[in-house]
Design a protein around this motif. Structure first.
Motif, short mmCIF file in Angstrom:
data_model
loop_
_atom_site.label_atom_id
_atom_site.label_comp_id
_atom_site.label_asym_id
_atom_site.label_seq_id
_atom_site.Cartn_x
_atom_site.Cartn_y
_atom_site.Cartn_z
N VAL A 4 8.50 8.11 -2.61
CA VAL A 4 7.44 7.71 -1.69
C VAL A 4 6.24 7.36 -2.55
O VAL A 4 5.77 8.19 -3.32
CB VAL A 4 7.07 8.85 -0.72
N LEU A 5 5.78 6.11 -2.47
CA LEU A 5 4.66 5.68 -3.30
C LEU A 5 3.50 5.24 -2.42
O LEU A 5 3.68 4.47 -1.48
CB LEU A 5 5.09 4.51 -4.19
N PHE A 6 2.31 5.77 -2.74
CA PHE A 6 1.10 5.36 -2.03
C PHE A 6 0.13 4.81 -3.06
O PHE A 6 -0.30 5.53 -3.96
CB PHE A 6 0.50 6.55 -1.28
N GLU A 7 -0.17 3.53 -2.94
CA GLU A 7 -1.02 2.83 -3.92
C GLU A 7 -0.54 3.13 -5.33
O GLU A 7 -1.32 3.43 -6.23
CB GLU A 7 -2.47 3.25 -3.73
N ILE B 251 6.67 11.18 4.32
CA ILE B 251 5.51 10.57 3.67
C ILE B 251 4.42 11.62 3.47
O ILE B 251 3.79 11.71 2.43
CB ILE B 251 4.95 9.40 4.53
N MET B 252 4.23 12.44 4.50
CA MET B 252 3.11 13.39 4.53
C MET B 252 3.41 14.68 3.75
O MET B 252 2.56 15.56 3.67
CB MET B 252 2.82 13.72 6.01
N GLY B 253 4.62 14.79 3.20
CA GLY B 253 4.93 15.99 2.44
C GLY B 253 5.31 17.18 3.31
O GLY B 253 5.34 18.31 2.83
N LEU B 254 5.57 16.93 4.58
CA LEU B 254 5.98 18.02 5.47
C LEU B 254 7.49 18.21 5.43
O LEU B 254 8.02 19.23 5.82
CB LEU B 254 5.52 17.75 6.90
N ALA B 255 8.19 17.15 4.99
CA ALA B 255 9.62 17.26 4.71
C ALA B 255 9.80 16.72 3.29
O ALA B 255 9.02 15.88 2.85
CB ALA B 255 10.43 16.44 5.69
N HIS B 256 10.79 17.24 2.58
CA HIS B 256 10.91 16.84 1.18
C HIS B 256 12.18 16.02 0.96
O HIS B 256 13.28 16.54 1.10
CB HIS B 256 10.90 18.07 0.29
N PRO B 257 12.03 14.74 0.61
CA PRO B 257 13.19 13.90 0.33
C PRO B 257 13.96 14.46 -0.87
O PRO B 257 13.34 14.93 -1.82
CB PRO B 257 12.57 12.54 -0.04
N HIS B 258 15.29 14.44 -0.79
CA HIS B 258 16.05 14.91 -1.95
C HIS B 258 16.37 13.77 -2.91
O HIS B 258 16.77 14.00 -4.04
CB HIS B 258 17.32 15.66 -1.52
N SER B 259 16.20 12.53 -2.45
CA SER B 259 16.25 11.43 -3.41
C SER B 259 15.36 10.30 -2.92
O SER B 259 14.98 10.26 -1.75
CB SER B 259 17.70 10.95 -3.60
N MET C 178 0.84 -1.20 0.00
CA MET C 178 0.00 0.00 0.00
C MET C 178 0.87 1.26 0.00
O MET C 178 0.74 2.11 -0.85
CB MET C 178 -0.86 -0.02 1.26
N LEU C 179 1.80 1.30 0.94
CA LEU C 179 2.75 2.41 0.99
C LEU C 179 4.14 1.84 0.85
O LEU C 179 4.47 0.85 1.51
CB LEU C 179 2.64 3.14 2.33
N SER C 180 4.94 2.42 -0.03
CA SER C 180 6.33 1.98 -0.04
C SER C 180 7.27 3.17 -0.17
O SER C 180 7.00 4.12 -0.89
CB SER C 180 6.58 0.95 -1.13
N LEU C 181 8.35 3.09 0.57
CA LEU C 181 9.42 4.08 0.47
C LEU C 181 10.58 3.38 -0.19
O LEU C 181 10.94 2.27 0.20
CB LEU C 181 9.84 4.57 1.86
N LYS C 182 11.13 4.03 -1.24
CA LYS C 182 12.23 3.40 -1.96
C LYS C 182 13.44 4.31 -1.90
O LYS C 182 13.48 5.34 -2.56
CB LYS C 182 11.82 3.14 -3.41
N GLY C 183 14.41 3.93 -1.09
CA GLY C 183 15.67 4.67 -1.02
C GLY C 183 15.50 6.14 -0.69
O GLY C 183 16.14 7.00 -1.28
N VAL C 184 14.63 6.42 0.27
CA VAL C 184 14.33 7.82 0.59
C VAL C 184 15.43 8.43 1.47
O VAL C 184 15.81 7.88 2.50
CB VAL C 184 12.97 7.93 1.32
N SER C 185 15.95 9.58 1.03
CA SER C 185 16.90 10.34 1.84
C SER C 185 16.36 11.75 2.03
O SER C 185 15.91 12.37 1.07
CB SER C 185 18.26 10.41 1.14
#
Lengths: 335, 234
Positions: free
Chosen positions: B58-61, B47-55, B1-8
């Motif tokens: 974040v995938l939701f469905e 995930i919530m867009g309150l911080a922004h990953p630089h790489s 449902m939710l996946s984070l892929k290599g989030v920094s």
């Protein structure tokens, strides 16, 4: 239907009061009547300014300190319109009966000032409200001063001499009609679910966002509405005094409006009205101390912050508690 | 449902998350445990867009959430219960809940959702006209969770729901979380209380200085000697 009754009722009452004020104060038996009349008018203008600023500062929690700038934009834009375009507009309005022409001209001037200040509000609001923090305070402070200096250097609106020859179009009726509209707008907004989002932003921006509230959009909306009313107040002011000078629109004026809402209680509409009336009447009673005005204001603000930070009225609402929220009471009591 | 892929994710020069990958399966409770400053809250913020990953993504469905504004993410069906509860202190309990259902325009549904919250947390019903700031810590946590489920989220993000609560209250809160999950809401739980989190979840991730150092079924991690030593205090 109910709303229409309200509107017609307000207009009728204001009309009666206008007639009474003219009969007793302007042409009538009361000594210094016109002087009192003018104080009442200025109180009305200040009510519009305070209640509208309260939407930004008190309800949405964004600190603007340049309300006088919008007041000035509205005053000068509408005065230029009626001064330079007045004859042409009167010609176009000639089909109306004589007594309605002034009113129609004023309505056009009000719309022009609303439009101009809404645009100015957008220009100032969009860049500064995207960011969290006190940017709005800095930007609005700068805006107020820039506008004042700009006007000072435009010869067509009198520059440092002041703008003379503005037609007298506004009176008690129009000022208090707009004051009523301002109060009704802010009141309805703060009780609607759209407007409840303004309160949420004041309380906690992150939580509001997480609820699905478009924070920037709401902040800009509140700011633009607030600026618009300040602009219309400017229009009514200029068309009452028939003379405008940039000295009426300095930072001190912005500061005065902030004190009005701080004294009454940030976020409280009744408080803003009370603050506006008190800060119009008191300086008149203490004319002799005029030079100390800003010192007294500062002291009053400090004392209020120490002893009654919630303001004289606080968040208390004279017109009934909010209680269990709009939906709960609406569904429960069927009101 | 939710996946984070290599989030920094970075805050200025400080690297808060490096290469975090995780999966939250539909219908379950997943948990993210770790010490203070390990990056747990930053993961939720990313995930919530309150911080922004630089790489990373974040995938939701299947939909990429990077750079989607927070209020749109909320509209997609993710609710956040922020750390420290963040209730609207000067608004009443009922007004807080109404704001939770801000995106719900149907008043009858809104009313039904509020009744549902009162059913999960009967205490809130007794307090509905009270200012949220005057509630006890546990009641504020109930309100924060109640407010979040008003949006009928498909994924609920909980940031340290046990923080600062009495043990009895912690159990009330976690029973409610279990109930919300059983009613069909997927949950991602961030907790410092690892013992509690591992017992109440199916899958767990261990975060240390911004990296996932271990993950697996919660029951297995609860038996892992390294986890026991570092997080369970055994």
């Amino acid at each position: 239907m109910k709303r229409l009754a309200w509107i017609l009722g307000s207009v009728a009452i204001l009309g009666l009061l206008q007639w009474a004020a003219t009969a007793f104060l302007l042409d009538g038996p009361v000594r210094q009547g016109p002087y009192y009349y003018q104080i009442i008018i200025l109180a009305g203008v200040n009510i519009i300014l305070a209640v509208s600023l309260n939407l930004t500062n008190g309800i949405t929690g964004q600190f603007s300190i340049g309300h006088a700038g919008f007041f000035a934009v509205g005053a000068y834009v509408s005065a230029s319109l009626t001064y330079y375009g007045g004859p042409a507009l009167r010609h176009a309005l000639a089909f109306l009966p004589a007594f309605a022409q002034n009113g129609a001209l004023l309505v056009i001037a009000l719309l022009a000032s609303a439009l101009a200040t809404a645009l100015a509000g957008l220009l100032v609001g969009i860049p500064s409200l995207r960011l969290r923090g006190d940017y709005l305070a800095i930007v609005t402070l700068g805006f107020g001063e820039i506008i004042r200096v700009l006007i000072l250097n435009i010869d067509a609106v009198g520059g440092a001499r002041g703008f003379v020859g503005i037609p007298k179009l506004s009176n008690f009726f129009w000022v208090y009609l707009l004051a009523t509209m301002t109060v009704a707008t802010v009141w309805n907004l703060s009780r609607s679910s759209y407007g409840r989002a303004f309160l949420a932003i004041r309380e906690n921006e992150i939580a509001a966002q997480a609820m699905g509230v478009d924070v920037t959009r709401h902040k800009v909306t509140a700011f633009v509405i607030s600026s618009m009313f300040a602009g219309m107040a400017g229009c009514l002011f200029g068309h009452y005094t028939m003379y405008l000078h940039t000295n009426s629109f300095t930072f001190v004026k912005s500061f005065e409006i902030i004190i009005m809402i701080a004294i009454g209680g940030l976020g409280s509409i009744e408080g803003a009205i009370l603050g506006a009336v008190v800060l119009t009447v008191l300086p008149e009673l203490f004319r002799g101390f005029e030079g100390y005005r800003i010192v007294i204001y500062s002291l009053a603000l400090i004392l209020i912050m120490i002893y009654r930070p919630q303001g004289l009225l606080g968040r208390a609402s004279l017109l009934g508690r909010r209680g269990g929220g709009a939906v709960t009471s609406a569904v429960k009591g069927g009101r | 449902m939710l996946s984070l892929k290599g989030v920094s994710t970075r805050y200025g020069a400080i690297q808060a998350l490096s290469d975090v990958s995780l999966e939250v399966a539909q219908g379950g409770i997943a948990t993210l445990i770790g010490a203070n400053g390990a990056g747990k809250s930053t993961t939720l913020r990313s995930i919530m867009g309150l911080a922004h990953p630089h790489s990373g993504d974040v995938l939701f469905e299947g939909k990429r959430l990077n750079r989607v504004p927070t209020h749109r993410i909320a509209a997609l069906g993710i609710s956040l219960v922020p750390e420290g509860r963040a209730v609207f202190a000067n608004l009443t309990v009922a007004e807080n809940l109404e704001l939770g259902g801000y995106l719900q325009k149907d008043r009858n549904k809104l009313k039904r959702d509020m009744d549902h919250v009162y059913e999960v947390f009967p205490r809130l019903k007794e307090r509905l006209a009270q200012m949220a700031g005057t509630l006890s810590g546990g009641e504020q946590q109930m309100l924060a969770i109640g407010r979040a489920i008003m949006a009928r989220p498909r994924l609920l993000l909980l940031d340290e729901p046990s923080l600062g609560l009495a043990p009895l209250m912690v159990h009330v809160i976690f029973d409610a979380i279990a109930r919300i999950n059983a009613e069909g809401t997927t949950i991602l739980l961030v907790e410092q209380n690892a013992n509690l989190a591992l017992h109440r979840s199916q899958h767990a991730y261990v975060l240390e200085t911004g990296r996932i150092i271990m993950h697996g079924p919660s029951s297995v991690l609860a038996q892992d000697p390294r986890v026991k030593e570092a997080y369970l205090g055994e």
